[in-house]
Write an enzyme that holds these catalytic residues in place. Structure first.
Site, PDB file in Angstrom:
ATOM      1  N   GLN A 131       0.839  -1.202   0.000  1.00 52.09           N
ATOM      2  CA  GLN A 131       0.000   0.000   0.000  1.00 52.09           C
ATOM      3  C   GLN A 131       0.872   1.250   0.000  1.00 52.09           C
ATOM      4  OE1 GLN A 131      -2.552   0.040   3.435  1.00 52.09           O
ATOM      5  NE2 GLN A 131      -3.573   1.929   2.874  1.00 52.09           N
ATOM      6  N   TYR A 133       0.492   4.809   0.147  1.00 54.06           N
ATOM      7  CA  TYR A 133      -0.218   6.065   0.397  1.00 54.06           C
ATOM      8  C   TYR A 133       0.722   7.118   0.971  1.00 54.06           C
ATOM      9  CZ  TYR A 133      -4.929   4.031  -0.095  1.00 54.06           C
ATOM     10  OH  TYR A 133      -6.075   3.459  -0.560  1.00 54.06           O
ATOM     11  N   SER A 168       4.897  -0.772   3.848  1.00 56.79           N
ATOM     12  CA  SER A 168       5.161  -2.088   4.450  1.00 56.79           C
ATOM     13  C   SER A 168       5.331  -3.147   3.368  1.00 56.79           C
ATOM     14  CB  SER A 168       4.010  -2.506   5.369  1.00 56.79           C
ATOM     15  OG  SER A 168       3.910  -1.608   6.435  1.00 56.79           O
ATOM     16  N   GLU A 251     -10.728  -2.131   5.361  1.00 55.21           N
ATOM     17  CA  GLU A 251      -9.676  -2.504   6.313  1.00 55.21           C
ATOM     18  C   GLU A 251     -10.228  -3.065   7.621  1.00 55.21           C
ATOM     19  OE1 GLU A 251      -5.501  -0.312   5.519  1.00 55.21           O
ATOM     20  OE2 GLU A 251      -6.931   0.806   6.696  1.00 55.21           O
TER      21      GLU A 251
HETATM   22  C1  FAD Z   1       4.659   0.048  11.137  1.00 65.02           C
HETATM   23  C2  FAD Z   1       4.047   0.986  10.174  1.00 65.02           C
HETATM   24  C3  FAD Z   1       3.625   0.518   8.951  1.00 65.02           C
HETATM   25  C4  FAD Z   1       3.088   1.385   8.010  1.00 65.02           C
HETATM   26  N1  FAD Z   1       2.715   0.889   6.803  1.00 65.02           N
HETATM   27  C5  FAD Z   1       2.255   1.737   5.841  1.00 65.02           C
HETATM   28  C6  FAD Z   1       1.962   1.258   4.536  1.00 65.02           C
HETATM   29  O1  FAD Z   1       2.098   0.071   4.251  1.00 65.02           O
HETATM   30  N2  FAD Z   1       1.530   2.122   3.624  1.00 65.02           N
HETATM   31  C7  FAD Z   1       1.345   3.446   3.901  1.00 65.02           C
HETATM   32  O2  FAD Z   1       0.933   4.176   3.017  1.00 65.02           O
HETATM   33  N3  FAD Z   1       1.626   3.956   5.132  1.00 65.02           N
HETATM   34  C8  FAD Z   1       2.087   3.115   6.107  1.00 65.02           C
HETATM   35  N4  FAD Z   1       2.400   3.611   7.352  1.00 65.02           N
HETATM   36  C9  FAD Z   1       2.301   5.051   7.585  1.00 65.02           C
HETATM   37  C10 FAD Z   1       1.230   5.466   8.587  1.00 65.02           C
HETATM   38  O3  FAD Z   1      -0.044   5.355   8.048  1.00 65.02           O
HETATM   39  C11 FAD Z   1       1.563   6.896   9.059  1.00 65.02           C
HETATM   40  O4  FAD Z   1       2.724   6.803   9.827  1.00 65.02           O
HETATM   41  C12 FAD Z   1       0.459   7.508   9.861  1.00 65.02           C
HETATM   42  O5  FAD Z   1      -0.650   7.806   9.083  1.00 65.02           O
HETATM   43  C13 FAD Z   1       0.919   8.788  10.591  1.00 65.02           C
HETATM   44  O6  FAD Z   1       1.554   9.684   9.748  1.00 65.02           O
HETATM   45  P1  FAD Z   1       2.976  10.303  10.141  1.00 65.02           P
HETATM   46  O7  FAD Z   1       3.859   9.180  10.485  1.00 65.02           O
HETATM   47  O8  FAD Z   1       3.391  11.206   9.061  1.00 65.02           O
HETATM   48  O9  FAD Z   1       2.730  11.120  11.458  1.00 65.02           O
HETATM   49  P2  FAD Z   1       2.208  12.663  11.561  1.00 65.02           P
HETATM   50  O10 FAD Z   1       0.982  12.820  10.724  1.00 65.02           O
HETATM   51  O11 FAD Z   1       3.369  13.548  11.288  1.00 65.02           O
HETATM   52  O12 FAD Z   1       1.824  12.725  13.057  1.00 65.02           O
HETATM   53  C14 FAD Z   1       2.696  13.134  14.126  1.00 65.02           C
HETATM   54  C15 FAD Z   1       1.849  13.302  15.392  1.00 65.02           C
HETATM   55  O13 FAD Z   1       0.904  14.347  15.187  1.00 65.02           O
HETATM   56  C16 FAD Z   1      -0.388  13.893  15.485  1.00 65.02           C
HETATM   57  N5  FAD Z   1      -1.343  14.567  14.608  1.00 65.02           N
HETATM   58  C17 FAD Z   1      -1.294  14.722  13.273  1.00 65.02           C
HETATM   59  N6  FAD Z   1      -2.376  15.350  12.808  1.00 65.02           N
HETATM   60  C18 FAD Z   1      -3.158  15.584  13.868  1.00 65.02           C
HETATM   61  C19 FAD Z   1      -4.448  16.191  14.043  1.00 65.02           C
HETATM   62  N7  FAD Z   1      -5.170  16.660  13.018  1.00 65.02           N
HETATM   63  N8  FAD Z   1      -4.950  16.236  15.287  1.00 65.02           N
HETATM   64  C20 FAD Z   1      -4.240  15.742  16.357  1.00 65.02           C
HETATM   65  N9  FAD Z   1      -3.038  15.193  16.248  1.00 65.02           N
HETATM   66  C21 FAD Z   1      -2.497  15.084  15.021  1.00 65.02           C
HETATM   67  C22 FAD Z   1      -0.331  12.402  15.234  1.00 65.02           C
HETATM   68  O14 FAD Z   1      -1.334  11.722  15.979  1.00 65.02           O
HETATM   69  C23 FAD Z   1       1.056  12.050  15.719  1.00 65.02           C
HETATM   70  O15 FAD Z   1       1.033  11.847  17.091  1.00 65.02           O
HETATM   71  C24 FAD Z   1       2.943   2.757   8.310  1.00 65.02           C
HETATM   72  C25 FAD Z   1       3.377   3.229   9.552  1.00 65.02           C
HETATM   73  C26 FAD Z   1       3.928   2.368  10.481  1.00 65.02           C
HETATM   74  C27 FAD Z   1       4.383   2.917  11.780  1.00 65.02           C
END
Ligand code: FAD
Lengths: 398, 385
Positions: A131, A133, A168, A251
């Site tokens: 995936q 995204y 992933s 999902e």
């Molecule tokens: C093990 C793992 C596997 C993954 N696998 C995939 C995959 O296969 N494909 C894929 O596309 N993605 C994948 N992801 C990505 C995952 O979906 C993102 O890490 C997640 O959506 C959070 O985005 P970010 O890491 O940029 O954090 P950020 O968006 O930068 O968030 C940082 C902090 O800010 C907070 N925050 C952000 N916006 C808000 C808001 N509006 N209100 C309150 N708090 C907020 C968050 O809760 C977090 O605590 C994976 C992540 C992990 C850890």
């Protein structure tokens, strides 16, 4: 309200457990209880072979409609399948993204040609999906995708440029579904396209990212004129968001009860240790064990309600909306309990230099449960806005 | 497997809710709770005569409606939601359940008929006071009477729900010589009752004392090796009913708080638009939803138990889960509500404190959440080799 399953369903349960008992043997025996979350890098080749074994038994896509090669099993039967699979210690499925996400998306939004090209390869376990995204600046703010897709009339292909991150199992996959901007001037959820991208090509570079566990399940994926055939755009150009959101709906669902069976296996392991090492005599640990058991049971009842969704009962959507936040928090607490039950032994790794024990992996990996697929904070925003009708978050200026 | 309400159940819920909205509104609750009696006799009359709620899970053969514990829990949920002040809980969840569970005898049958037909109010007295729970809390003693075929009973009972307005009592006591538990039917003439004022005024408690009361054999409900198990199951069923009430409390706190924070403005915007508030509200909803699942699963198990089905063996586990989870959820939500209302949440005028006090009282009734978690832990530690 009626608990329990019909006789026909129970016969189906027997069929599933018999097949698993007959097939999860020999070369596959060592895969039992392996390859789940936190352990996904283990025995990959063997699990890929197991995926094909599953295919030969006709156990992939059992919930898909028959017209698409599925078995059209009822919800109950799908639940039963997942339960039995987890009970038997069925290994973490390498094909779960294709089966659970790509397939249903193509069935709902794909062209007939896409369905014919991709669905059979998912059902046969031959092609694995991931995936694509998230991007460096599109995390929680998923619509903030920067990758761009341009159509080259002369070659009849799309070319995609940009960077994906946290993808992933990209390094083990054949195909990736990718969100990219088809309208370069667009912002937010408009102007996106949903692409099916073949990974084995010069325009795609995959670099594993080392996680806090020291292992690598996710990757950076660099797209440099990555080529995507014209017929690999799902839906219309500019409509990618609708497809992606439809997919997120797949999902959560029937696999939740199977997931809970895995959780039960983990909890049972922790409880066994607590009995062996005396932690089970500590009243505080006992409270936490009681709490964990209670939390898991209620998780199951929540899923049963969601699955029996009764259109007359408006509260059911709320149970579905709260599922991710509920299980991720529960699972994280279990990881912590596992360490506290082990006591100082929790520190000792399995093998030099940094081969973690299963429970150490559980402890560390469950910290991602509250991040991926929408963080706990994002889940709370969604619940507050969609289920409770509270005002939406305001966007800042980019 | 079908874990959703059917049409009839949805109808029962809507009807009960509509009735209580008009019969148990804030003014009516406050009027009832400020009297020693603790309930409005006209409301009791309506619920037991016109609506006949007490007939819900009495088998048809005993003159009841023959519906299930799920239906009964729907009623308790709505009563909790509206803080309904009524001896319904003591009469049905505690006493009627005791009567339905003891091996059928004439004494139990006529008591069931008195509840079913005349809407007589019953109370269950067992605890000798203090922190002990259930069986362990029973201090009253009985002797086999020498003079006639019955027992002679002495005991002080605390926290007897609606004891001061009951006309009959089911009392638990232990045999002075061998500890054998007995359940007896005692009319109010044979006991001394005193109302004990409580912090939660919506549910009344009383102290009951019995001095060398002679209980004839015809008033022995149960007094053999099965009595202990029966008594424990009565408390299990009562825990589920109490959990259903607390589900109603948790829901109501959530929905009223969401309404309030959507209206109330500070800094030029609804306070409900602040993320700190939205996230608290989301946590409240999560708990209310989980509480709903726990209650109705336990209610289904109660039905399996009452119908003698194998899944009924889960009764204690399901009851402890429902009791611990729902009471904690209700207290969490009521506490959040108080905070999220701000100053007005701290006033007598707003209803928040009524829910808050009720939730705390419920947590401490029939064993607190730590007690039930320990009970769950025991079961689990036994199950896993
Ligand atoms: C093990 C793992 C596997 C993954 N696998 C995939 C995959 O296969 N494909 C894929 O596309 N993605 C994948 N992801 C990505 C995952 O979906 C993102 O890490 C997640 O959506 C959070 O985005 P970010 O890491 O940029 O954090 P950020 O968006 O930068 O968030 C940082 C902090 O800010 C907070 N925050 C952000 N916006 C808000 C808001 N509006 N209100 C309150 N708090 C907020 C968050 O809760 C977090 O605590 C994976 C992540 C992990 C850890």
């Amino acid at each position: 309200m009626r608990l329990g399953f019909t006789q026909e369903d129970e016969r189906f349960r027997e069929q599933v457990s018999d097949w698993l008992a007959d097939n999860l043997v020999g070369e596959f025996a060592k895969l039992k209880f392996r390859g789940g979350p936190g352990d996904e890098h283990m025995f990959f080749a063997e699990r890929a072979a197991w995926e094909k074994q599953m295919a030969s038994g006709g156990w992939i896509g059992i919930g898909w409609p028959e017209a698409y090669g599925g078995k059209a099993c009822s919800l109950e039967q799908q639940v039963i399948f997942h339960e039995e699979y987890a009970r038997a210690g069925g290994p973490g499925r390498v094909g779960h993204i294709g089966e659970g996400l790509t397939g249903p998306t193509l069935i709902a939004f794909g062209s007939e040609q896409q369905q014919r090209r991709f669905l059979p390869k998912i059902l046969s376990g031959e092609e694995l999906w991931c995936q694509g995204y998230s991007e460096p600046s599109a995390g929680s703010d998923l619509a903030n995708i920067a990758s761009k897709a341009a159509f080259y009339e002369d070659e009849g292909v799309w070319k995609i440029n940009g960077q994906k991150v946290w993808t992933s199992l990209a390094h083990e996959s054949d195909w990736c579904f990718v969100l990219a901007r088809t309208d370069p001037a667009s912002k937010g959820s408009r102007g996106l396209g949903f692409f099916l991208l073949e990974l084995d090509q010069p325009g795609v570079e995959i670099r594993p990212i080392t996680q806090l566990t020291g292992t690598s399940e996710f990757n950076e994926v660099f797209l440099d004129d990555a080529v995507c055939q014209a017929d690999c755009l799902v839906g219309e150009a500019g409509q990618g968001w609708a497809v992606a959101m439809g997919l997120l709906g797949f999902e959560r669902g029937v696999s939740t009860l199977g997931q809970q069976m895995l959780f039960q296996n983990e909890l049972s392991e922790v409880i066994k240790i607590a009995k062996q090492n005396g932690a089970a005599e500590d009243p505080v640990i006992r409270q936490r064990i009681g709490d964990a058991h209670m939390g898991l049971k209620i998780m199951r009842y929540n899923s049963m309600r969601t699955l029996s969704a009764n259109p007359g009962d408006g509260t059911l959507d709320r149970a579905a909306l709260s599922y991710k936040l509920y299980w991720s928090s529960w699972h994280r607490n279990l990881g912590n309990l596992a360490m506290d039950v082990l006591g100082p032994d929790a520190e000792l790794v399995e093998q030099q230099p940094y081969d973690l024990t299963r429970l150490q992996s559980l402890f560390l990996f469950t910290r991602s449960d509250t991040i991926y697929g929408g963080t706990n904070q994002i889940q709370r925003n969604i619940i507050a806005e969609r289920a409770l009708g509270l005002p939406k978050e305001t966007r800042g200026k980019d | 497997m079908d874990f959703s309400f059917n049409e009839d159940q949805l109808l029962i819920a809507d009807t009960a809710d509509a009735f209580l909205t008009s019969a148990s509104n804030s003014a009516q609750v406050r009027a009832a709770m400020s009297t020693e009696l603790g309930y409005e006799p006209a409301l009791w009359q309506q619920t037991t005569q016109e609506l006949a709620w007490q007939l819900t899970h009495i088998p048809e053969s005993e003159g009841g409606l023959g519906l299930g514990y799920v239906e009964l829990c729907i009623l308790f949920e709505k009563m909790g939601k509206h803080l309904c002040c009524s001896p319904f809980f003591s009469t049905v969840a505690l006493s009627l359940n005791s009567l339905l569970l003891v091996a059928a005898n004439d004494c139990a049958k006529s008591a069931i008929a008195a509840i079913a037909e005349q809407g007589e109010r019953f109370a269950l007295a067992y605890s000798g006071g203090g922190r002990l729970v259930g069986l362990d809390s029973i201090t009253a003693l009985y002797h086999d009477s020498d003079s006639y075929n019955g027992v002679c009973l002495t005991g002080d009972y605390h926290y007897v729900i609606d004891g001061h307005t009951a006309s009959s009592f089911i009392v638990a006591a232990k045999n002075a010589s061998n500890g054998q538990l007995g359940l007896f039917l005692v009319p109010k003439e044979k006991v001394d009752v005193a109302w004990t004022a409580t912090m939660d005024q919506t549910r009344k408690l009383a102290r009951v004392s019995i001095r060398e009361a002679e209980v004839p054999a015809s008033n022995i409900l149960s007094c053999d090796s099965t009595t202990k198990g029966t008594f424990e199951n009565v408390l299990n069923l009562a825990c589920i009913a109490l959990a259903a009430e607390q589900l109603g409390v948790a829901e109501q706190c959530l929905s009223q708080t969401v309404d309030y924070i959507s209206e109330r403005k500070q800094f030029g915007r609804a306070v409900g638009s602040f993320q700190a508030m939205k996230h608290k509200a989301a946590d409240m909803m999560n708990r209310a939803e989980a509480a709903r699942s726990a209650v109705y699963y336990a209610a289904c198990i109660a039905d399996e138990f009452l119908g003698g089905q194998p899944l009924g063996a889960e009764l204690s586990e399901a009851a402890s889960i429902a009791k611990a989870y729902c009471c904690d959820a209700a207290f969490f939500n009521a506490g959040m509500a108080l905070q999220m209302y701000g100053g007005v949440g701290f006033t007598w005028e707003y209803d928040v404190h009524l829910y808050f006090k009720r939730a705390k009282a419920a947590q401490l009734t029939f064993g607190d959440s730590a007690y039930h978690r320990e009970r769950i832990a025991q079961l689990v530690l036994e199950q896993i080799a």
